[in-house]
Structure formats: structure tokens, C-alpha cells
Design an enzyme around this catalytic site. Structure first.
Site, PDB file in Angstrom:
ATOM      1  N   HIS A 100       9.828   8.027 -26.925  1.00 33.40           N
ATOM      2  CA  HIS A 100       8.835   8.960 -26.381  1.00 33.40           C
ATOM      3  C   HIS A 100       9.174  10.407 -26.779  1.00 33.40           C
ATOM      4  O   HIS A 100       8.318  11.152 -27.259  1.00 33.40           O
ATOM      5  CB  HIS A 100       8.782   8.812 -24.858  1.00 33.40           C
ATOM      6  N   GLU A 144      11.798  17.274 -24.720  1.00 33.81           N
ATOM      7  CA  GLU A 144      11.106  17.715 -23.491  1.00 33.81           C
ATOM      8  C   GLU A 144      11.703  19.038 -22.984  1.00 33.81           C
ATOM      9  O   GLU A 144      11.011  19.845 -22.374  1.00 33.81           O
ATOM     10  CB  GLU A 144      11.183  16.637 -22.402  1.00 33.81           C
ATOM     11  N   HIS A 157       1.590  10.500 -28.141  1.00 35.55           N
ATOM     12  CA  HIS A 157       1.193   9.189 -27.611  1.00 35.55           C
ATOM     13  C   HIS A 157       0.518   8.358 -28.705  1.00 35.55           C
ATOM     14  O   HIS A 157       0.681   7.135 -28.764  1.00 35.55           O
ATOM     15  CB  HIS A 157       0.241   9.357 -26.414  1.00 35.55           C
ATOM     16  N   LYS A 217       4.645  11.395 -11.318  1.00 35.16           N
ATOM     17  CA  LYS A 217       3.747  10.591 -12.165  1.00 35.16           C
ATOM     18  C   LYS A 217       4.422   9.246 -12.383  1.00 35.16           C
ATOM     19  O   LYS A 217       5.586   9.191 -12.826  1.00 35.16           O
ATOM     20  CB  LYS A 217       3.531  11.265 -13.519  1.00 35.16           C
ATOM     21  N   GLU A 252      -2.499  17.716 -11.499  1.00 43.86           N
ATOM     22  CA  GLU A 252      -2.924  18.073 -12.857  1.00 43.86           C
ATOM     23  C   GLU A 252      -4.408  18.431 -12.938  1.00 43.86           C
ATOM     24  O   GLU A 252      -5.168  17.838 -13.696  1.00 43.86           O
ATOM     25  CB  GLU A 252      -2.592  16.943 -13.843  1.00 43.86           C
ATOM     26  N   LYS A 288       9.856  22.580 -14.217  1.00 41.29           N
ATOM     27  CA  LYS A 288       8.937  21.502 -13.855  1.00 41.29           C
ATOM     28  C   LYS A 288       8.563  21.582 -12.380  1.00 41.29           C
ATOM     29  O   LYS A 288       7.399  21.392 -11.999  1.00 41.29           O
ATOM     30  CB  LYS A 288       9.537  20.128 -14.186  1.00 41.29           C
ATOM     31  N   ARG A 323       0.812  -1.236   0.000  1.00 43.95           N
ATOM     32  CA  ARG A 323       0.000   0.000   0.000  1.00 43.95           C
ATOM     33  C   ARG A 323       0.838   1.274   0.000  1.00 43.95           C
ATOM     34  O   ARG A 323       0.345   2.346   0.329  1.00 43.95           O
ATOM     35  CB  ARG A 323      -0.993   0.024   1.160  1.00 43.95           C
ATOM     36  N   ARG A 378      -0.659  21.939 -14.842  1.00 46.14           N
ATOM     37  CA  ARG A 378       0.280  20.851 -15.143  1.00 46.14           C
ATOM     38  C   ARG A 378       0.002  20.212 -16.506  1.00 46.14           C
ATOM     39  O   ARG A 378       0.916  19.702 -17.148  1.00 46.14           O
ATOM     40  CB  ARG A 378       0.254  19.798 -14.022  1.00 46.14           C
ATOM     41  N   HIS A 408       1.910  15.874 -26.502  1.00 40.92           N
ATOM     42  CA  HIS A 408       1.799  14.491 -26.039  1.00 40.92           C
ATOM     43  C   HIS A 408       0.584  13.755 -26.603  1.00 40.92           C
ATOM     44  O   HIS A 408       0.620  12.537 -26.740  1.00 40.92           O
ATOM     45  CB  HIS A 408       1.764  14.441 -24.505  1.00 40.92           C
ATOM     46  N   ASN A 422       1.945  18.702 -21.145  1.00 41.80           N
ATOM     47  CA  ASN A 422       1.636  17.680 -22.139  1.00 41.80           C
ATOM     48  C   ASN A 422       1.614  18.223 -23.557  1.00 41.80           C
ATOM     49  O   ASN A 422       1.055  17.577 -24.454  1.00 41.80           O
ATOM     50  CB  ASN A 422       0.282  17.041 -21.827  1.00 41.80           C
TER      51      ASN A 422
HETATM   52  P1  NAD Z   1      14.105   4.755 -21.443  1.00 41.80           P
HETATM   53  O1  NAD Z   1      13.888   4.660 -20.011  1.00 41.80           O
HETATM   54  O2  NAD Z   1      13.594   3.659 -22.314  1.00 41.80           O
HETATM   55  O3  NAD Z   1      15.659   4.956 -21.715  1.00 41.80           O
HETATM   56  C1  NAD Z   1      16.122   5.049 -23.039  1.00 41.80           C
HETATM   57  C2  NAD Z   1      17.212   4.012 -23.338  1.00 41.80           C
HETATM   58  O4  NAD Z   1      18.449   4.446 -22.784  1.00 41.80           O
HETATM   59  C3  NAD Z   1      16.965   2.653 -22.742  1.00 41.80           C
HETATM   60  O5  NAD Z   1      17.431   1.672 -23.620  1.00 41.80           O
HETATM   61  C4  NAD Z   1      17.797   2.685 -21.471  1.00 41.80           C
HETATM   62  O6  NAD Z   1      18.131   1.427 -20.985  1.00 41.80           O
HETATM   63  C5  NAD Z   1      19.013   3.427 -21.952  1.00 41.80           C
HETATM   64  N1  NAD Z   1      19.785   4.122 -20.940  1.00 41.80           N
HETATM   65  C6  NAD Z   1      19.344   4.736 -19.816  1.00 41.80           C
HETATM   66  N2  NAD Z   1      20.336   5.419 -19.244  1.00 41.80           N
HETATM   67  C7  NAD Z   1      21.441   5.222 -19.996  1.00 41.80           C
HETATM   68  C8  NAD Z   1      22.772   5.685 -19.918  1.00 41.80           C
HETATM   69  N3  NAD Z   1      23.155   6.543 -18.981  1.00 41.80           N
HETATM   70  N4  NAD Z   1      23.650   5.257 -20.847  1.00 41.80           N
HETATM   71  C9  NAD Z   1      23.246   4.444 -21.860  1.00 41.80           C
HETATM   72  N5  NAD Z   1      21.988   3.998 -22.003  1.00 41.80           N
HETATM   73  C10 NAD Z   1      21.104   4.388 -21.075  1.00 41.80           C
HETATM   74  O7  NAD Z   1      13.480   6.108 -22.037  1.00 41.80           O
HETATM   75  P2  NAD Z   1      13.411   7.599 -21.483  1.00 41.80           P
HETATM   76  O8  NAD Z   1      13.416   8.452 -22.671  1.00 41.80           O
HETATM   77  O9  NAD Z   1      14.365   7.826 -20.394  1.00 41.80           O
HETATM   78  O10 NAD Z   1      11.959   7.645 -20.809  1.00 41.80           O
HETATM   79  C11 NAD Z   1      10.796   7.480 -21.589  1.00 41.80           C
HETATM   80  C12 NAD Z   1       9.681   7.040 -20.674  1.00 41.80           C
HETATM   81  O11 NAD Z   1       9.432   8.053 -19.704  1.00 41.80           O
HETATM   82  C13 NAD Z   1       8.380   6.801 -21.384  1.00 41.80           C
HETATM   83  O12 NAD Z   1       7.812   5.610 -20.930  1.00 41.80           O
HETATM   84  C14 NAD Z   1       7.525   7.975 -20.980  1.00 41.80           C
HETATM   85  O13 NAD Z   1       6.153   7.673 -20.979  1.00 41.80           O
HETATM   86  C15 NAD Z   1       8.040   8.264 -19.609  1.00 41.80           C
HETATM   87  N6  NAD Z   1       7.828   9.647 -19.152  1.00 41.80           N
HETATM   88  C16 NAD Z   1       7.291   9.828 -17.937  1.00 41.80           C
HETATM   89  C17 NAD Z   1       7.111  11.104 -17.456  1.00 41.80           C
HETATM   90  C18 NAD Z   1       6.592  11.300 -16.067  1.00 41.80           C
HETATM   91  O14 NAD Z   1       6.294  12.450 -15.701  1.00 41.80           O
HETATM   92  N7  NAD Z   1       6.514  10.276 -15.256  1.00 41.80           N
HETATM   93  C19 NAD Z   1       7.488  12.209 -18.228  1.00 41.80           C
HETATM   94  C20 NAD Z   1       8.056  11.978 -19.476  1.00 41.80           C
HETATM   95  C21 NAD Z   1       8.231  10.681 -19.934  1.00 41.80           C
HETATM   96  N1  GLY Z   2       5.487  14.918 -18.196  1.00 36.89           N
HETATM   97  C1  GLY Z   2       4.264  15.572 -17.849  1.00 36.89           C
HETATM   98  C2  GLY Z   2       4.054  15.703 -16.380  1.00 36.89           C
HETATM   99  O1  GLY Z   2       4.849  15.298 -15.569  1.00 36.89           O
HETATM  100  O2  GLY Z   2       3.049  16.200 -15.997  1.00 36.89           O
END
Ligand code: NAD
Ligand code: GLY
Length: 365
Positions: free
Chosen positions: A265, A185, A252, A143, A237, A227, A121, A241, A248, A245
Site C-alpha cells: 500500500h 505515509e 489504489h 477507518k 471525511e 493525523k 452491532r 480529511r 491514493h 488521500n
Molecule cells: P500489513 O498489515 O500487510 O503489514 C505488512 C507486513 O508486515 C505483513 O506481512 C505483516 O504481517 C508484517 N508485520 C507486521 N508487523 C510486523 C513486525 N513488527 N515485524 C515483522 N513483520 C511485521 O500492511 P501495512 O502496511 O501495515 O498496512 C497496509 C493496510 O493498511 C492496507 O490494507 C491499507 O489499505 C490500510 N490502511 C488503512 C488506513 C486507515 O486509515 N484505516 C490508512 C492507511 C492504510
Molecule cells: N488514511 C486516510 C484516512 O485515514 O483518512
């Protein structure tokens, strides 16, 4: 010895937390003060683990640290992979006093955060983001979640971390395509709320693409500040907030259409911002010259400017209908009111939206 360049705070009352940005923090910075109990579970993946797990373990002196290594990739941001975290926690007898640590990009961060939100939980967690995208966006703001085959990030929870530790040295091992994805971003913050930052990015985009460490650290700091400010005002949001997006809804749709992991992404968000800018121009909020400027900066970041060749306006419409911003079946989009100012609106003219979709899909043939 590490070099702490910036310390920011996400101000959320009793749940406020710091964001540390620096060089060489991983392996050197003692995070045990952010761990309430004696147990820690580091969650990483099979790309990041071999590079940085050893150093991450050293951040928790005096704690009992276990780790779990997930398969890499957006296609694994699902229930099955999430369950591997719960399996590891239960097998190693982690109690509700444990702290989870996300070591990786946004995929690991979102999944670890969601596991922390739901294990027994809810337990605390720490973000150690290692991609540019996760350092400027996903690690901040709480998020968390996973994808569903029918829609991105459709299952999740808000759950804030205890601390975000950003070691900019980790970017040295990041592939160039992932750097570009993170830049999308970063550009977003300039477009939605900070024209000075956009001017700065425009001038320095080549240095950023080339991974100049000073330029990247400044971009990370300014993005996190942006941010943190938005999240402090609208954690859940209810309004402001949602402007984070920008791009997005289109993005998406592209990610879901292409199959998770085929378009990054950030790549999808970059093109989504161009499409949102095109619609904003059609709605009369920005000029053609401003639209052209946006296309220029996104493409100079090394990001794609056209959707997948086989994606039609109908594909966009169907996939955009599954978006968390929509209310009562009504599509809500983030559009530019001007460069540096965004708004969430259900009022975009359907004919302008169709014209945008047709223009981008037609350019492929
Ligand atoms: P990812 O986590 O897939 O990382 C990209 C690639 O880089 C992967 O293959 C990973 O293993 C590799 N990698 C990571 N660090 C590395 C390093 N230092 N050296 C070499 N390789 C490395 O992708 P991302 O772009 O980091 O994140 C995208 C995700 O984040 C999506 O799922 C998206 O929906 C999410 N997201 C969430 C929020 C939020 O607010 N929570 C905001 C934006 C994006
Ligand atoms: N990446 C959008 C948010 O965190 O709200």
C-alpha cells in the site's frame, strides 16, 4: 520497564482516545482500564502472532483473553478472512461486552476494526499497530474495512478505537521494504500540511530508512499529531480529511491492478504522490523544481517511482473510476495547491491528467 515517549489525544468529544507512543510498552503497559467487560479477543496474523502475541496477552491482566490468528497479507483482507474473526468470537461465546484488539499492521487493524464495528452491532476495540505504516496512519482515525476484488477498502465502517498503543520496539523486526512503505505515509503529512516536517524528513531520510529509533519515534509522533488534528476536525471525511488521500487514487489503482499484496500500500501511495505532484505541476500549482524535490524524497525513502510495466493509462482511468471520493461519476483527486497544502478537486484538466498518465506509463517502454 517501558519508556512512554509521547501521549497524544484524538479529540472527538465523548469518543476521544489517547495514542501512547513509547519503547517496550507491549507486554508492560496495562491496558485493562480500556476494557469495559471481562472478555478480550486479540486478532493477529501468522507473522505477527509468533513475534508479539505473548507480550500482548500480558497487557490485559485480570481479563479472559482469547486470540485468533489470521493468514497474513493484503490478499486476505476479505470477507472470508473477516469471517474467521466472527467464528472465533462466537465459538468462544464472546458477548457484546467483549473488546477486540488488533495486533498487527494495517490489514489486521482495518479488519479487526470492521469486525468490532459489526459484531453484535458494535463492540469496542483497541489498536496495537506493529508496522510503521499502521503506527503513523491506519491505527488512528477509525477507518476500518476490507477490500473487494473490484476496489480497495470498498466495504467498511467508521469505528474509533478506545486507545492506540504504539510500541516502537516492534519496528526492529520489520523488513526494510515495509519501513519504506510506512515512510510514504509519513512524507504525505509533510506534503499536505507541514513544510517544516517535510524539511526535517528530507534531512533525516537516511536515518529513517536505516530505522534509527530516535528518528522513527519523532516521525511517528509528528505524523500521529498531524493525523489526530485532521480527524478531530473532520472525522467522517466531509472535506479536510480527504486530503489525507494524496496519492491514493493513483495508488489504489496500482494496488488493484497489480493484485492485492504485490505492491505494498505504501509503495503505491508513494508513486501515487509523485503522479499527483506531476499533475499539480502541469496544472501550474507547483514548480518543476518542487516536483523534482518530491521525486527525490520519495525515491530516497526506497520507494518505486514507476508503475507496473504492463499498466496503461486506460487501466488507470478504469480503476480510478472506482474511488470513494468520486461523486456522480466525476473523478475527484487530491492535488497540491502548493508544497504543504493540498486540495480535493474535480477540476483537474482531463488533458493534463492524460498527459500525466501517458508520461508515467510511457517511461516503462
Ligand atoms: P500489513 O498489515 O500487510 O503489514 C505488512 C507486513 O508486515 C505483513 O506481512 C505483516 O504481517 C508484517 N508485520 C507486521 N508487523 C510486523 C513486525 N513488527 N515485524 C515483522 N513483520 C511485521 O500492511 P501495512 O502496511 O501495515 O498496512 C497496509 C493496510 O493498511 C492496507 O490494507 C491499507 O489499505 C490500510 N490502511 C488503512 C488506513 C486507515 O486509515 N484505516 C490508512 C492507511 C492504510
Ligand atoms: N488514511 C486516510 C484516512 O485515514 O483518512
Amino acid at each position: 520497564m517501558y519508556n512512554l515517549l509521547h501521549k497524544l489525544s484524538v479529540d472527538l468529544g465523548a469518543r476521544s482516545y489517547p495514542i501512547m507512543i513509547g519503547e517496550g510498552l507491549l507486554g508492560e503497559y496495562d491496558l485493562s482500564d480500556y476494557v469495559g467487560g471481562s472478555q478480550v479477543m486479540i486478532v493477529t496474523n501468522d507473522i505477527v502472532g509468533p513475534l508479539y502475541l505473548e507480550q500482548a496477552l500480558a497487557c490485559f491482566p485480570g481479563k479472559r483473553v482469547d486470540s485468533v490468528v489470521l493468514p497474513d497479507g493484503e490478499q486476505h483482507k476479505d470477507w472470508q478472512t473477516l469471517n474467521l474473526i466472527f467464528d472465533a468470537l462466537l465459538e468462544k461465546r464472546h458477548t457484546r461486552k467483549t473488546t477486540l484488539v488488533a495486533l498487527g499492521g494495517g490489514v489486521v487493524g482495518d479488519m479487526t476494526g470492521f469486525a468490532a464495528a459489526s459484531y453484535q452491532r458494535g463492540v469496542p476495540f483497541i489498536q496495537i499497530p506493529t508496522t510503521l505504516l499502521s503506527q503513523v496512519d491506519s491505527s488512528v482515525g477509525g477507518k476500518t474495512g476490507i477490500n473487494h476484488p473490484l476496489g480497495k477498502n470498498m466495504i467498511g465502517a467508521f469505528h474509533q478505537p478506545e486507545v492506540v498503543l504504539i510500541d516502537t520496539n516492534t519496528l526492529q523486526s520489520l523488513p526494510p521494504r515495509e519501513v519504506s512503505a510506512g515512510l510514504a505515509e509519513i512524507i504525505k503529512y509533510g506534503l499536505i500540511r507541514d513544510t517544516d516536517f517535510l524539511d526535517w524528513l528530507e534531512q533525516g531520510i537516511d536515518q529513517l530508512v536505516a530505522c534509527d529509533s530516535k528518528a522513527l519515534a519523532e516521525a511517528i509522533f509528528r505524523s500521529c499529531a498531524c493525523k489526530a488534528e485532521v480527524v478531530a476536525q473532520d472525522e467522517r471525511e466531509t472535506g479536510l480529511r480527504a486530503t489525507l488521500n494524496l496519492g491514493h487514487t493513483f495508488g489504489h489503482a496500482i494496488e488493484t491492478f497489480a493484485g492485492y499484496g504485490n505492491w505494498l500500500h505504501g509503495e503505491a501511495v508513494g508513486l501515487g504522490m509523485i503522479m499527483a505532484a506531476d499533475l499539480s505541476a502541469k496544472e501550474g500549482s507547483i514548480t518543476q523544481a518542487e516536483y523534482d524535490r518530491i521525486v527525490r524524497i520519495v525515491s530516497s525513502a526506497g520507494l518505486p517511482v514507476l508503475p507496473p510495466a504492463d499498466m496503461s493509462p486506460a487501466h488507470f482511468v478504469n480503476l480510478m473510476a472506482v474511488d470513494k471520493k468520486n461523486v456522480d461519476g466525476q473523478l475527484r483527486l487530491v492535488l497540491l495547491r502548493s508544497v504543504g497544502d493540498a486540495v480535493v478537486t474535480a477540476d483537474a484538466s482531463p488533458s493534463n491528467l492524460s498527459a500525466t498518465l501517458m508520461a508515467f506509463c510511457r517511461q516503462q517502454s
